[in-house]
Design a protein around this motif. Sequence first.
Motif, PDB file in Angstrom:
ATOM      1  N   LEU A  89       3.057-103.600 143.329  1.00 19.09           N
ATOM      2  CA  LEU A  89       3.467-103.620 145.242  1.00 19.09           C
ATOM      3  C   LEU A  89       4.211-102.673 146.075  1.00 19.09           C
ATOM      4  O   LEU A  89       5.279-101.825 145.495  1.00 19.09           O
ATOM      5  N   ASN A  90       3.489-102.018 146.835  1.00 12.11           N
ATOM      6  CA  ASN A  90       3.294-101.480 147.376  1.00 12.11           C
ATOM      7  C   ASN A  90       5.002-101.946 148.279  1.00 12.11           C
ATOM      8  O   ASN A  90       4.442-102.520 149.674  1.00 12.11           O
ATOM      9  N   VAL A  91       5.998-101.362 147.740  1.00  8.35           N
ATOM     10  CA  VAL A  91       6.779-101.903 148.508  1.00  8.35           C
ATOM     11  C   VAL A  91       7.269 -99.893 149.949  1.00  8.35           C
ATOM     12  O   VAL A  91       8.557 -99.840 149.617  1.00  8.35           O
TER      13      VAL A  91
ATOM     14  N   ARG B 257      13.511-106.285 151.469  1.00  9.70           N
ATOM     15  CA  ARG B 257      13.971-107.521 152.075  1.00  9.70           C
ATOM     16  C   ARG B 257      12.954-108.415 152.180  1.00  9.70           C
ATOM     17  O   ARG B 257      13.516-110.071 151.550  1.00  9.70           O
ATOM     18  N   LYS B 258      11.669-108.269 152.319  1.00 10.94           N
ATOM     19  CA  LYS B 258      10.630-109.594 152.758  1.00 10.94           C
ATOM     20  C   LYS B 258      10.350-110.130 151.491  1.00 10.94           C
ATOM     21  O   LYS B 258      10.665-111.613 151.204  1.00 10.94           O
ATOM     22  N   VAL B 259       9.994-109.013 150.281  1.00 15.44           N
ATOM     23  CA  VAL B 259       9.709-110.065 148.567  1.00 15.44           C
ATOM     24  C   VAL B 259      10.822-110.981 148.071  1.00 15.44           C
ATOM     25  O   VAL B 259      10.805-111.807 147.698  1.00 15.44           O
ATOM     26  N   ARG B 260      11.790-110.317 148.452  1.00 18.16           N
ATOM     27  CA  ARG B 260      13.416-110.436 147.733  1.00 18.16           C
ATOM     28  C   ARG B 260      13.496-112.037 148.520  1.00 18.16           C
ATOM     29  O   ARG B 260      13.463-113.281 147.313  1.00 18.16           O
ATOM     30  N   ARG B 261      13.443-112.291 149.948  1.00 19.30           N
ATOM     31  CA  ARG B 261      13.526-113.370 150.258  1.00 19.30           C
ATOM     32  C   ARG B 261      12.309-114.345 150.336  1.00 19.30           C
ATOM     33  O   ARG B 261      12.142-115.863 149.908  1.00 19.30           O
ATOM     34  N   ILE B 262      10.759-114.068 149.680  1.00 13.28           N
ATOM     35  CA  ILE B 262       9.812-114.585 149.284  1.00 13.28           C
ATOM     36  C   ILE B 262      10.128-114.999 147.930  1.00 13.28           C
ATOM     37  O   ILE B 262      10.009-116.159 147.142  1.00 13.28           O
ATOM     38  N   LEU B 263      10.605-114.320 147.324  1.00 14.47           N
ATOM     39  CA  LEU B 263      10.451-114.596 145.634  1.00 14.47           C
ATOM     40  C   LEU B 263      12.397-115.693 145.528  1.00 14.47           C
ATOM     41  O   LEU B 263      12.262-116.107 144.427  1.00 14.47           O
ATOM     42  N   LEU B 264      13.662-115.834 146.542  1.00  9.68           N
ATOM     43  CA  LEU B 264      14.459-116.216 146.082  1.00  9.68           C
ATOM     44  C   LEU B 264      14.117-117.926 146.653  1.00  9.68           C
ATOM     45  O   LEU B 264      14.432-119.006 145.874  1.00  9.68           O
TER      46      LEU B 264
ATOM     47  N   HIS C 207      15.108-111.447 139.141  1.00  9.61           N
ATOM     48  CA  HIS C 207      13.992-110.726 140.104  1.00  9.61           C
ATOM     49  C   HIS C 207      14.927-109.511 140.034  1.00  9.61           C
ATOM     50  O   HIS C 207      15.842-109.448 139.645  1.00  9.61           O
ATOM     51  N   LEU C 208      14.033-107.958 139.919  1.00 12.82           N
ATOM     52  CA  LEU C 208      13.788-107.129 140.092  1.00 12.82           C
ATOM     53  C   LEU C 208      13.289-105.851 140.665  1.00 12.82           C
ATOM     54  O   LEU C 208      11.496-106.139 140.520  1.00 12.82           O
ATOM     55  N   ILE C 209      13.301-105.183 141.743  1.00  7.26           N
ATOM     56  CA  ILE C 209      12.719-104.984 143.026  1.00  7.26           C
ATOM     57  C   ILE C 209      12.943-103.255 142.806  1.00  7.26           C
ATOM     58  O   ILE C 209      13.816-102.897 142.920  1.00  7.26           O
ATOM     59  N   GLU C 210      11.904-102.429 142.618  1.00  2.00           N
ATOM     60  CA  GLU C 210      12.082-100.735 142.243  1.00  2.00           C
ATOM     61  C   GLU C 210      11.278-100.603 142.948  1.00  2.00           C
ATOM     62  O   GLU C 210      10.022-100.339 143.500  1.00  2.00           O
ATOM     63  N   LYS C 211      11.923-100.055 144.022  1.00  2.00           N
ATOM     64  CA  LYS C 211      11.293 -99.853 145.427  1.00  2.00           C
ATOM     65  C   LYS C 211      10.356 -98.082 145.625  1.00  2.00           C
ATOM     66  O   LYS C 211       9.431 -98.265 145.498  1.00  2.00           O
ATOM     67  N   GLN C 212      11.285 -97.354 144.341  1.00  2.00           N
ATOM     68  CA  GLN C 212      10.625 -96.055 143.921  1.00  2.00           C
ATOM     69  C   GLN C 212       9.773 -96.112 143.146  1.00  2.00           C
ATOM     70  O   GLN C 212       8.157 -95.166 143.271  1.00  2.00           O
ATOM     71  N   GLN C 213       9.301 -96.976 141.950  1.00  2.00           N
ATOM     72  CA  GLN C 213       8.637 -97.217 141.720  1.00  2.00           C
ATOM     73  C   GLN C 213       7.235 -97.766 141.660  1.00  2.00           C
ATOM     74  O   GLN C 213       6.197 -98.257 141.003  1.00  2.00           O
ATOM     75  N   CYS C 214       7.323 -98.702 142.527  1.00  2.00           N
ATOM     76  CA  CYS C 214       6.512 -99.587 143.869  1.00  2.00           C
ATOM     77  C   CYS C 214       6.324-101.020 142.673  1.00  2.00           C
ATOM     78  O   CYS C 214       5.623-101.674 142.492  1.00  2.00           O
ATOM     79  N   ARG C 215       8.083-101.300 142.134  1.00  2.00           N
ATOM     80  CA  ARG C 215       7.594-102.095 141.236  1.00  2.00           C
ATOM     81  C   ARG C 215       8.554-103.572 141.150  1.00  2.00           C
ATOM     82  O   ARG C 215       9.505-103.421 141.678  1.00  2.00           O
ATOM     83  N   VAL C 216       7.906-105.203 140.941  1.00  2.00           N
ATOM     84  CA  VAL C 216       8.813-105.820 140.730  1.00  2.00           C
ATOM     85  C   VAL C 216       8.390-106.876 139.876  1.00  2.00           C
ATOM     86  O   VAL C 216       7.248-107.171 139.528  1.00  2.00           O
TER      87      VAL C 216
ATOM     88  N   ASP D  59      14.581-109.011 119.208  1.00  2.00           N
ATOM     89  CA  ASP D  59      13.785-108.129 118.282  1.00  2.00           C
ATOM     90  C   ASP D  59      13.067-107.402 119.096  1.00  2.00           C
ATOM     91  O   ASP D  59      11.804-107.874 118.799  1.00  2.00           O
ATOM     92  N   GLN D  60      12.566-107.902 120.732  1.00  2.00           N
ATOM     93  CA  GLN D  60      11.492-107.246 121.152  1.00  2.00           C
ATOM     94  C   GLN D  60      11.961-106.706 122.187  1.00  2.00           C
ATOM     95  O   GLN D  60      12.800-106.341 122.756  1.00  2.00           O
ATOM     96  N   ARG D  61      10.524-105.529 122.205  1.00  2.00           N
ATOM     97  CA  ARG D  61      10.903-104.693 123.053  1.00  2.00           C
ATOM     98  C   ARG D  61      11.071-104.840 124.608  1.00  2.00           C
ATOM     99  O   ARG D  61      11.184-105.226 125.091  1.00  2.00           O
ATOM    100  N   PRO D  62      12.188-103.830 124.847  1.00  2.00           N
ATOM    101  CA  PRO D  62      12.330-103.948 126.181  1.00  2.00           C
ATOM    102  C   PRO D  62      11.410-104.307 126.933  1.00  2.00           C
ATOM    103  O   PRO D  62      10.543-103.435 127.673  1.00  2.00           O
ATOM    104  N   MET D  63      11.513-104.944 128.517  1.00  2.00           N
ATOM    105  CA  MET D  63      10.221-104.921 129.314  1.00  2.00           C
ATOM    106  C   MET D  63      10.024-103.852 130.224  1.00  2.00           C
ATOM    107  O   MET D  63       9.036-103.571 130.830  1.00  2.00           O
ATOM    108  N   ILE D  64      11.453-103.281 130.756  1.00  2.00           N
ATOM    109  CA  ILE D  64      11.961-102.190 131.946  1.00  2.00           C
ATOM    110  C   ILE D  64      11.471-100.992 131.357  1.00  2.00           C
ATOM    111  O   ILE D  64      13.052-101.300 130.325  1.00  2.00           O
ATOM    112  N   THR D  65      10.830-100.340 131.387  1.00  2.00           N
ATOM    113  CA  THR D  65      10.944 -98.777 130.532  1.00  2.00           C
ATOM    114  C   THR D  65      11.544 -97.970 131.180  1.00  2.00           C
ATOM    115  O   THR D  65      10.558 -97.815 132.282  1.00  2.00           O
ATOM    116  N   ALA D  66      11.909 -97.134 131.794  1.00  2.00           N
ATOM    117  CA  ALA D  66      12.377 -96.057 131.864  1.00  2.00           C
ATOM    118  C   ALA D  66      11.522 -94.558 132.509  1.00  2.00           C
ATOM    119  O   ALA D  66      10.972 -94.577 131.981  1.00  2.00           O
TER     120      ALA D  66
END
Length: 94
Positions: free
Chosen positions: A12-14, A21-28, A36-45, A85-92
């Motif tokens: 999601l392009n943030v 802030r708007k995405v966080r408010r909607i998710l809450l 939830h986790l919002i990654e601004k640099q990667q444009c990922r939620v 033993d599941q792979r991590p959801m968020i990979t760097a």
Amino acid sequence: MAGKYCCMVMRLNVDCNGCVRKVRRILLNMKAIETHLIEKQQCRVSVCGRFIPADVAIKLRKKMNRRVEILEIQEFDETTTEQTDQRPMITAAY
């Protein structure tokens, strides 16, 4: 609650802090989402909880008026809510 326990990663392009802030408010305001986790640099939620993934993506798309792309969905059974033993959801990505 509707749906199984799942974690979903969306693109999601943030581009500014106002959008974040708007995405966080909607998710809450969504009761089904536990974390939830919002990654601004990667444009990922990333969101986790008991929900139907398409419903969350559609709701976010309507409220943000931006394109939402689902990158990954992981569903968990009732017995494996703590990740064993599941792979991590968020990979760097570097």
